[in-house]
Design a protein around this motif. Structure first.
Motif, PDB file in Angstrom:
ATOM      1  N   LEU A   1       0.884  -0.911   0.320  1.00 44.58           N
ATOM      2  CA  LEU A   1       0.142  -0.046  -0.398  1.00 44.58           C
ATOM      3  C   LEU A   1       0.739   1.009  -0.008  1.00 44.58           C
ATOM      4  O   LEU A   1       2.034   1.156   0.967  1.00 44.58           O
ATOM      5  CB  LEU A   1      -0.988  -0.274   1.254  1.00 44.58           C
ATOM      6  N   ASN A   2       0.579   2.136  -0.631  1.00 44.05           N
ATOM      7  CA  ASN A   2       0.829   3.501  -0.596  1.00 44.05           C
ATOM      8  C   ASN A   2      -0.206   5.020  -0.657  1.00 44.05           C
ATOM      9  O   ASN A   2      -0.688   4.363  -1.537  1.00 44.05           O
ATOM     10  CB  ASN A   2       1.939   3.690  -1.965  1.00 44.05           C
ATOM     11  N   ASP A   3      -0.345   5.639  -0.211  1.00 40.54           N
ATOM     12  CA  ASP A   3      -1.323   6.810   0.098  1.00 40.54           C
ATOM     13  C   ASP A   3      -2.114   6.300  -0.290  1.00 40.54           C
ATOM     14  O   ASP A   3      -3.564   6.802  -1.148  1.00 40.54           O
ATOM     15  CB  ASP A   3      -0.754   7.787  -1.308  1.00 40.54           C
ATOM     16  N   GLY A   4      -3.114   4.869   0.988  1.00 43.50           N
ATOM     17  CA  GLY A   4      -4.047   4.168   0.807  1.00 43.50           C
ATOM     18  C   GLY A   4      -4.241   3.690  -0.578  1.00 43.50           C
ATOM     19  O   GLY A   4      -5.519   2.844  -0.487  1.00 43.50           O
ATOM     20  N   GLU A   5      -3.617   3.177  -1.795  1.00 48.16           N
ATOM     21  CA  GLU A   5      -3.691   2.838  -2.439  1.00 48.16           C
ATOM     22  C   GLU A   5      -2.967   1.847  -2.845  1.00 48.16           C
ATOM     23  O   GLU A   5      -1.743   1.788  -2.436  1.00 48.16           O
ATOM     24  CB  GLU A   5      -3.693   3.816  -4.187  1.00 48.16           C
ATOM     25  N   LEU A   6      -3.327   0.498  -3.575  1.00 46.63           N
ATOM     26  CA  LEU A   6      -3.170  -0.433  -3.201  1.00 46.63           C
ATOM     27  C   LEU A   6      -1.760  -1.170  -5.083  1.00 46.63           C
ATOM     28  O   LEU A   6      -2.248  -0.512  -6.023  1.00 46.63           O
ATOM     29  CB  LEU A   6      -3.971  -1.617  -3.666  1.00 46.63           C
TER      30      LEU A   6
END
Ligand code: ATP
Length: 366
Positions: free
Chosen positions: A213-218
């Motif tokens: 995950l990064n910044d809420g995005e998979l």
């Protein structure tokens, strides 16, 4: 036993000033029965929020969480048949280990007392804390406390096991030991497990599957080796691997890549894989760079050793193209292979090892 499924799950927090934070952004994931999924990413990327939504400790802004065929969105934590172990063990200090482990069963099930005793004792045996049952948490080491916290979750025989950075309060040696113990335990229990960590070593060594995950995005879901060898984008490429992959900004000029430091000839199939993209990033893992004392063959470059970091079995060798103060890149070589700062070496970057990314989107092109 059942699969756990997240479909387009989103969490938006509204701060007091009305500001909205999308902590988890449209995440879809399947954790199969018996599978060990490690959810990994930097601080603040939304790992704990994801886990808390699965546990029912946080509401879901949109999307669906299913356990088998049941949508659990509106279910209370207790009703979900999910057990969670936190970073802080949250043991009751006035209770013995036995009481800490049996408390949940006494409160939320109608299990007879004799069966509770049996369940607690067998879990304690499994975790190697059978002889500590009458002690209080204060009289236990960090590792023992962590086992009690695990034991408290195991006795509930959950469908899903959630672990939020459970090893982060332990010292490095104990952490390594508990990593293997936890893996063995999860195999024995054979339940769908989500394990949250920001530590990529834990992710690589423990997971059947990693979700990054990064910044809420998979960013990518795959086996540890898939994420390592075929990173989907620049973020995954830089997050997985230690030391990190080396990156060089590169422009395509015909069948060559041009960076500030060197030109790199590309084979026809690599050129074809690039399509229309010509503003690129060239990535190469430190362990894929070969160091030679001499040679001028293709993909080989004169460099100077800046710093050598001996790691025992390996040496991390920081190299520069010419100028000592130029930005360095790193090659990992066998620990028996001695090189010294100031020495000239030839760095060979084999074409089969290079990764190419579109610079603006970060997407992997090959
Ligand atoms: P860490 O590894 O540091 O624990 P994380 O990946 O678990 O981080 P989360 O705790 O899920 O990240 O937080 C994701 C984002 O949501 C962060 O920007 C955080 O500040 C924000 N956030 C979390 N909880 C709340 C809340 N109750 N109210 C507002 N924002 C929140």
């Amino acid at each position: 036993m059942a699969d756990l499924q997240l479909d387009d799950v989103t969490k938006v927090f509204t701060e007091r000033d009305g500001n909205e934070i999308t902590a988890v952004d449209d995440v879809s994931l399947t954790i199969e029965d018996g599978e060990f999924l490690v959810l990994v990413g930097p601080s603040g990327c939304g790992k704990s929020t994801t886990l808390r939504m699965v546990a029912g400790l946080e509401s879901i802004s949109s999307g669906q969480i299913r356990l088998g065929d049941t949508v659990v969105n509106e279910m209370k934590p207790k009703e979900r048949d999910i057990a969670m172990v936190f970073q802080s063990y949250a043991l009751y200090p006035h209770m013995t280990v036995r009481e800490n482990m049996s408390f949940g069963l006494e409160e939320s099930t109608d299990m007879p007392a004799t069966q509770i005793t049996e369940t607690v004792e067998s879990a304690a045996e499994m975790l190697g804390i059978g002889d500590l049952l009458e002690r209080k948490p204060d009289d236990l080491s960090g590792g023992q406390q962590q086992r009690v916290a695990l034991g408290r979750a195991i006795v509930r025989d959950p469908e899903v096991f959630l672990l939020d950075e459970p090893l982060s309060n332990l010292d490095a040696k104990l952490r390594a030991q508990m990593r293997t113990e936890l893996q063995r335990l999860q195999e024995d229990l054979d339940v769908a497990t989500i394990y949250v960590t920001h530590d990529q070593t834990e992710a690589m060594t423990m997971a059947d599957k990693i979700a990054i995950l990064n910044d809420g995005e998979l960013q990518q879901v795959g086996t540890p080796l898939e994420c390592y060898h075929e990173p989907a984008n620049l973020f995954v490429a830089s997050f997985i691997g230690e030391p990190s992959m080396n990156f060089f900004d590169a422009r395509r000029d015909g069948t060559q890549l041009v960076t500030d430091q060197f030109r790199y000839d590309l084979a026809d199939e690599t050129v074809a894989a690039l399509g229309e993209h010509d503003d690129l990033v060239l990535g190469v893992r430190p362990e894929d760079i070969e160091l030679r004392s001499t040679g001028s063959d293709e993909h080989s470059y004169e460099t100077t050793v800046d710093v050598v970091e001996p790691m025992g079995n390996e040496n991390n060798v920081y190299l520069t193209f010419g100028d000592k103060h130029a930005e360095s890149f790193v090659a990992t070589i066998d620990g028996m292979n001695r090189v010294e700062a100031g020495q000239s070496v030839v760095a060979h970057i084999p074409e089969e090892a290079i990764h190419l990314f579109d610079r603006s989107s970060g997407r992997a092109l090959r």
